[in-house]
Design a protein around this motif. Structure first.
Motif, PDB file in Angstrom:
ATOM      1  N   ARG A 176      15.621 -24.550 -54.000  1.00  0.00           N
ATOM      2  CA  ARG A 176      15.359 -23.527 -55.023  1.00  0.00           C
ATOM      3  C   ARG A 176      16.240 -23.758 -56.231  1.00  0.00           C
ATOM      4  O   ARG A 176      17.392 -24.136 -56.088  1.00  0.00           O
ATOM      5  N   PRO A 177      15.704 -23.476 -57.412  1.00  0.00           N
ATOM      6  CA  PRO A 177      16.616 -23.488 -58.558  1.00  0.00           C
ATOM      7  C   PRO A 177      17.600 -22.337 -58.399  1.00  0.00           C
ATOM      8  O   PRO A 177      17.243 -21.263 -57.912  1.00  0.00           O
ATOM      9  N   LEU A 178      18.829 -22.626 -58.767  1.00  0.00           N
ATOM     10  CA  LEU A 178      19.895 -21.638 -58.595  1.00  0.00           C
ATOM     11  C   LEU A 178      19.781 -20.580 -59.689  1.00  0.00           C
ATOM     12  O   LEU A 178      19.742 -20.908 -60.868  1.00  0.00           O
ATOM     13  N   VAL A 179      19.709 -19.324 -59.302  1.00  0.00           N
ATOM     14  CA  VAL A 179      19.658 -18.243 -60.297  1.00  0.00           C
ATOM     15  C   VAL A 179      21.060 -17.661 -60.433  1.00  0.00           C
ATOM     16  O   VAL A 179      21.647 -17.222 -59.444  1.00  0.00           O
ATOM     17  N   GLU A 207      30.347 -14.996 -47.681  1.00  0.00           N
ATOM     18  CA  GLU A 207      29.537 -14.495 -46.565  1.00  0.00           C
ATOM     19  C   GLU A 207      28.290 -15.350 -46.376  1.00  0.00           C
ATOM     20  O   GLU A 207      27.867 -16.061 -47.280  1.00  0.00           O
ATOM     21  N   GLY A 209      24.634 -16.562 -46.319  1.00  0.00           N
ATOM     22  CA  GLY A 209      23.480 -16.287 -47.169  1.00  0.00           C
ATOM     23  C   GLY A 209      23.801 -16.093 -48.631  1.00  0.00           C
ATOM     24  O   GLY A 209      22.936 -15.704 -49.428  1.00  0.00           O
ATOM     25  N   GLY A 211      24.610 -18.444 -50.734  1.00  0.00           N
ATOM     26  CA  GLY A 211      24.171 -19.584 -51.539  1.00  0.00           C
ATOM     27  C   GLY A 211      25.132 -20.754 -51.505  1.00  0.00           C
ATOM     28  O   GLY A 211      25.089 -21.627 -52.376  1.00  0.00           O
ATOM     29  N   GLU A 213      25.270 -23.365 -49.543  1.00  0.00           N
ATOM     30  CA  GLU A 213      24.632 -24.688 -49.400  1.00  0.00           C
ATOM     31  C   GLU A 213      23.951 -25.099 -50.712  1.00  0.00           C
ATOM     32  O   GLU A 213      24.007 -26.267 -51.107  1.00  0.00           O
ATOM     33  N   LEU A 214      23.341 -24.125 -51.367  1.00  0.00           N
ATOM     34  CA  LEU A 214      22.692 -24.423 -52.647  1.00  0.00           C
ATOM     35  C   LEU A 214      23.731 -24.904 -53.670  1.00  0.00           C
ATOM     36  O   LEU A 214      23.489 -25.840 -54.430  1.00  0.00           O
ATOM     37  N   GLU A 278      30.051 -24.062 -41.968  1.00  0.00           N
ATOM     38  CA  GLU A 278      30.693 -23.260 -40.912  1.00  0.00           C
ATOM     39  C   GLU A 278      31.849 -24.020 -40.269  1.00  0.00           C
ATOM     40  O   GLU A 278      31.973 -24.100 -39.051  1.00  0.00           O
ATOM     41  N   LEU A 359      17.009 -12.692 -59.761  1.00  0.00           N
ATOM     42  CA  LEU A 359      16.872 -13.317 -58.440  1.00  0.00           C
ATOM     43  C   LEU A 359      15.540 -12.949 -57.801  1.00  0.00           C
ATOM     44  O   LEU A 359      14.835 -13.818 -57.261  1.00  0.00           O
ATOM     45  N   LEU A 363      12.719 -15.530 -56.772  1.00  0.00           N
ATOM     46  CA  LEU A 363      12.379 -15.659 -55.350  1.00  0.00           C
ATOM     47  C   LEU A 363      10.903 -15.309 -55.114  1.00  0.00           C
ATOM     48  O   LEU A 363      10.220 -15.993 -54.347  1.00  0.00           O
ATOM     49  N   VAL A 395      21.606 -13.220 -50.197  1.00  0.00           N
ATOM     50  CA  VAL A 395      20.359 -13.694 -50.818  1.00  0.00           C
ATOM     51  C   VAL A 395      19.333 -14.100 -49.754  1.00  0.00           C
ATOM     52  O   VAL A 395      18.127 -13.942 -49.943  1.00  0.00           O
TER      53      VAL A 395
HETATM   54  N1  LIG Z   1      21.803 -17.966 -56.636  1.00  0.00           N
HETATM   55  C1  LIG Z   1      20.700 -18.245 -55.920  1.00  0.00           C
HETATM   56  N2  LIG Z   1      19.532 -18.507 -56.533  1.00  0.00           N
HETATM   57  C2  LIG Z   1      18.425 -18.760 -55.832  1.00  0.00           C
HETATM   58  N3  LIG Z   1      18.365 -18.794 -54.490  1.00  0.00           N
HETATM   59  C3  LIG Z   1      19.485 -18.566 -53.822  1.00  0.00           C
HETATM   60  C4  LIG Z   1      20.728 -18.280 -54.503  1.00  0.00           C
HETATM   61  N4  LIG Z   1      21.679 -18.093 -53.580  1.00  0.00           N
HETATM   62  C5  LIG Z   1      21.089 -18.268 -52.388  1.00  0.00           C
HETATM   63  N5  LIG Z   1      19.784 -18.547 -52.514  1.00  0.00           N
HETATM   64  C6  LIG Z   1      18.817 -18.752 -51.426  1.00  0.00           C
HETATM   65  O1  LIG Z   1      19.264 -17.956 -50.335  1.00  0.00           O
HETATM   66  C7  LIG Z   1      19.156 -18.662 -49.101  1.00  0.00           C
HETATM   67  C8  LIG Z   1      20.516 -18.779 -48.457  1.00  0.00           C
HETATM   68  O2  LIG Z   1      21.328 -19.656 -49.238  1.00  0.00           O
HETATM   69  P1  LIG Z   1      22.303 -20.735 -48.576  1.00  0.00           P
HETATM   70  O3  LIG Z   1      21.704 -21.313 -47.342  1.00  0.00           O
HETATM   71  O4  LIG Z   1      22.723 -21.678 -49.650  1.00  0.00           O
HETATM   72  O5  LIG Z   1      23.496 -19.754 -48.169  1.00  0.00           O
HETATM   73  P2  LIG Z   1      24.812 -20.062 -47.344  1.00  0.00           P
HETATM   74  O6  LIG Z   1      25.898 -19.280 -47.976  1.00  0.00           O
HETATM   75  O7  LIG Z   1      25.008 -21.547 -47.229  1.00  0.00           O
HETATM   76  O8  LIG Z   1      24.457 -19.429 -45.935  1.00  0.00           O
HETATM   77  P3  LIG Z   1      25.120 -19.768 -44.490  1.00  0.00           P
HETATM   78  O9  LIG Z   1      26.594 -19.469 -44.622  1.00  0.00           O
HETATM   79  O10 LIG Z   1      24.431 -18.793 -43.591  1.00  0.00           O
HETATM   80  O11 LIG Z   1      24.820 -21.190 -44.208  1.00  0.00           O
HETATM   81  C9  LIG Z   1      18.518 -19.990 -49.431  1.00  0.00           C
HETATM   82  O12 LIG Z   1      17.139 -19.895 -49.215  1.00  0.00           O
HETATM   83  C10 LIG Z   1      18.815 -20.181 -50.905  1.00  0.00           C
HETATM   84  O13 LIG Z   1      17.799 -20.942 -51.493  1.00  0.00           O
END
Ligand SMILES: Nc1ncnc2c1ncn2[C@@H]1O[C@H](COP(=O)(O)OP(=O)(O)OP(=O)(O)O)[C@@H](O)[C@H]1O
Length: 489
Positions: A176-179, A207, A209, A211, A213-214, A278, A359, A363, A395
Motif C-alpha cells: 500500500r502507498p503509505l498515507v 503497537e 498494526g 505500519g 513493516e510498511l 517482533e 487513511l 484504504l 491501521v
Molecule cells: N500509514 C499507512 N498508510 C497506509 N496503510 C497503512 C499505514 N500504516 C499501516 N498500514 C496498513 O496497515 C496494515 C498493518 O501494517 P503493518 O503490517 O506495516 O503494521 P506492523 O506495525 O508491522 O504490524 P505488526 O507489528 O502486527 O507486524 C497493513 O495492511 C498496512 O498496509
C-alpha cells in the motif's frame, strides 16, 4: 620413476579425475584421500592453510575408510613453518614398530601459504621429487576447486536473489502507498528518510498494526540496497527450535526431517535488508546467536561447520517495550544496544486520528480495487464514527473494519455499523475495566460529535464537558484527537 605398488602417472590421472569438480574443500579432501589411499598406506591427509600474518593454520583433515573430514585451527609446527618458507618437501620418519612417516608438501612455490601433509603407515614411502610433482598437481586441483566453489556460490546467490526479487515484486504489487498526514508520522518519515541511505541498524517500536513493516519497506526502498531483496522474518511466529534454522538455515541431516540444505533469512537477504519483526519474542538462546551474527556478519548453518559470510542491513521491529524486558532479564542488554542504534517510535492510530479521513479514503480505494467492487463514498458521519473508536489494532484493524464494511455494503455504501458490530476486538466500553485515557477519549469524541466539532462558546464541547477550552484542547493534543472529522459545515 615408478614407486613400489603404484604407477605415478595413473595416480596423478586418478587424482585429476576425482578432485577436479569438487565443490568444497571438504569434498576435495575426501576425494584426494580416497585416491591416495588406493596407492599408499595413507593414515591421514591434512590440507593446511596458514592464516595470514599468524603462526596458525586452518586444517581440513581426513582419514581413509570413510573417516569423517574435520576442520580445525591450530598452531603451525616448526617443520611445517620451515617447509612453507623453503617451498621444499619435508619428510619426518618415526622409527620403531608401527613407525610412520609424515611428509609436508608445500603448495604453490616458496614461500608457500598452503601445504598437504601425508601421514603414511609402515612401509609407506614417497620419493621427494614425486612428492613435489604431486604437490604441483594438488595445487592446481585446489585452485580449480576454488573456482568451482566460487562459480557455484555465485550461481546459488543469483538464484536466491532472483527468487527473492520475484517474491518481492509479487508482494510489492500488494504494497500500500503509505498515507501520512499527522505531524507525528511526518517526523517518523523524516527519520526514516534520513537514516535510509546508511547501513545503520534501525529499531521500529510501536503497537501492532501501526505500519512498522510498511515503514521498513520504505526504508529499504530508499537505501542503496533497494534493488536487492528485503527478507522479513516474524521472530514470534515460530517455535524456539525452528527460529534458529529459519534465521541461519540448516544442512541436510541437521535434524529429523531436514532432508535438504535450507537457506535461512540471513543468507537470503545477503546484500539486501533483513527485517526482524517482533524481535522481542526471540528466545534467549537464539538472541546470543543473533548477536554474534550481527557483530561478525558470519554464522554457521544449523548442523554445519562452514562459516557463511553475508552482508545484510538489519531493520528490527517490536511491539513490546524492550527496555523493561532487558531489566527483567528477558532480553539481552548487548543485543538491545546492537539493535537500538537508531530507534524510531511509531505512534498508535489513536494518537493521530487526524489521519483518519485520508487513511480511510486510501484504504477504501485500495480494498475496493482488490475486491473488484466499486469504492463506496465515505460520508462525514462515518468518519465521526471511526474517530470515536479506540483502534487497539491500529491501521490493520481499521483496514479490516473497512473491508467488512465494503463487503457488507456491496460496494455501494460503507456499512460501518454492521462492520463494527462484528469487530471481534472487545469495545473499550464492554471491558470490565476501561483504561482512563480510553474513557476520556470517549467523552471528548462524544462531546465533539454532539457539538459538530465546535470547542468554544455556548453549545461548544468545552462547555458541554465542563472544561475550559484550553484544558480541553490540551487533553485533545495529548490523546491525538483531531476536531476536523467532527466539523459540519
Ligand atoms: N500509514 C499507512 N498508510 C497506509 N496503510 C497503512 C499505514 N500504516 C499501516 N498500514 C496498513 O496497515 C496494515 C498493518 O501494517 P503493518 O503490517 O506495516 O503494521 P506492523 O506495525 O508491522 O504490524 P505488526 O507489528 O502486527 O507486524 C497493513 O495492511 C498496512 O498496509
Amino acid at each position: 620413476m615408478a614407486e613400489a605398488g603404484f604407477e605415478p602417472v595413473e595416480l596423478l590421472a586418478a587424482l585429476v579425475a576425482a578432485a577436479s569438480e569438487a565443490h568444497t574443500r571438504r569434498t576435495w579432501a575426501r576425494r584426494v584421500v580416497e585416491v591416495l589411499a588406493r596407492a599408499l598406506p595413507l593414515v591421514r591427509l591434512e590440507l593446511g592453510e596458514r592464516a595470514e600474518g599468524t603462526d596458525e593454520v586452518e586444517v581440513v583433515s581426513g582419514a581413509p575408510d570413510g573417516g569423517a573430514i574435520a576442520t580445525t585451527r591450530r598452531r603451525l609446527q616448526e617443520r611445517e613453518i620451515a617447509a612453507l618458507r623453503s617451498g621444499r618437501v619435508d619428510e619426518a620418519e618415526r622409527r620403531g614398530p608401527g613407525g610412520r612417516s609424515r611428509l609436508v608438501v608445500p603448495l604453490g612455490g616458496a614461500p608457500a601459504a598452503m601445504f598437504v601433509a601425508l601421514t603414511l603407515g609402515p612401509g609407506g614411502h614417497l620419493d621427494p621429487r614425486f612428492a613435489a610433482t604431486l604437490g604441483e598437481v594438488l595445487f592446481h586441483l585446489l585452485r580449480g576447486q576454488e573456482v568451482t566453489q566460487r562459480v557455484a556460490e555465485l550461481s546459488r546467490r543469483a538464484h536466491v536473489e532472483n527468487r527473492e526479487l520475484r517474491e518481492q515484486a509479487r508482494h510489492g504489487e500488494r504494497e500500500r502507498p503509505l498515507v501520512v498526514r499527522s505531524a507525528a508520522m511526518q517526523e517518523v518519515l523524516r527519520r526514516i528518510d534520513a537514516v535510509a541511505p546508511f547501513d545503520t541498524t534501525v529499531l521500529l517500536a510501536g503497537e501492532s498494526g501501526t505500519g512498522k513493516e510498511l515503514l521498513a519497506q520504505r526504508l529499504h526502498r530508499l537505501s542503496a540496497r533497494g534493488h536487492r531483496p528485503m527478507v522479513a522474518i516474524n521472530c514470534g511466529a515460530l517455535p524456539a527450535n525452528l527460529v534458529e534454522s529459519a534465521l541461519f538455515g540448516h544442512e541436510a541431516g541437521a535434524f529429523t526431517g531436514a532432508t535438504r540444505r535450507h537457506l535461512g533469512v540471513f543468507e537470503r537477504a545477503d546484500r539486501g535488508t533483513l527485517f526482524l519483526d517482533e524481535v522481542g519474542e526471540l528466545p534467549l538462546e537464539v538472541q546470543v546467536k543473533l548477536l554474534r551474527a550481527l557483530q561478525s556478519q558470519e554464522f554457521e548453518r544449523v548442523g554445519g561447520e562452514e562459516r557463511v559470510r553475508v552482508d545484510v542491513r538489519v531493520i528490527a521491529a517490536t511491539h513490546r517495550e524492550l527496555e523493561p524486558m532487558v531489566a527483567a532479564g528477558a532480553f539481552r542488554r548487548d543485543l538491545f544496544f546492537r539493535l537500538c542504534v537508531f530507534p524510531i517510535r511509531v505512534p498508535p492510530l489513536r494518537e493521530r486520528t487526524g489521519e483518519l479521513p485520508a487513511l480511510t479514503a486510501a484504504l477504501v480505494a485500495d480494498i475496493a480495487a482488490r475486491l473488484k467492487l466499486p469504492a463506496p463514498p465515505v460520508p462525514p458521519a462515518a468518519l465521526v464514527r471511526l474517530a470515536r473508536h479506540d483502534w487497539p489494532g491500529n491501521v490493520r484493524e481499521l483496514a479490516n473494519v473497512l473491508e467488512a464494511a465494503i463487503i457488507l455494503g456491496r460496494g455501494a455504501t460503507l456499512a460501518l455499523d454492521a462492520a463494527l458490530a462484528v469487530d471481534p476486538t472487545p469495545a473499550p466500553a464492554a471491558a470490565p475495566v476501561e483504561r482512563l485515557d480510553a474513557a476520556i477519549r470517549r467523552c471528548i469524541t462524544a462531546a465533539l460529535q454532539a457539538c459538530d466539532g465546535r470547542i468554544y462558546g455556548p453549545g461548544g464541547a468545552a462547555q458541554a464537558l465542563g472544561l475550559k477550552p484550553g484544558t480541553l484542547q490540551s487533553k485533545m493534543r495529548k490523546l491525538g484527537i483531531d476536531r476536523e472529522p467532527f466539523v459540519r459545515e
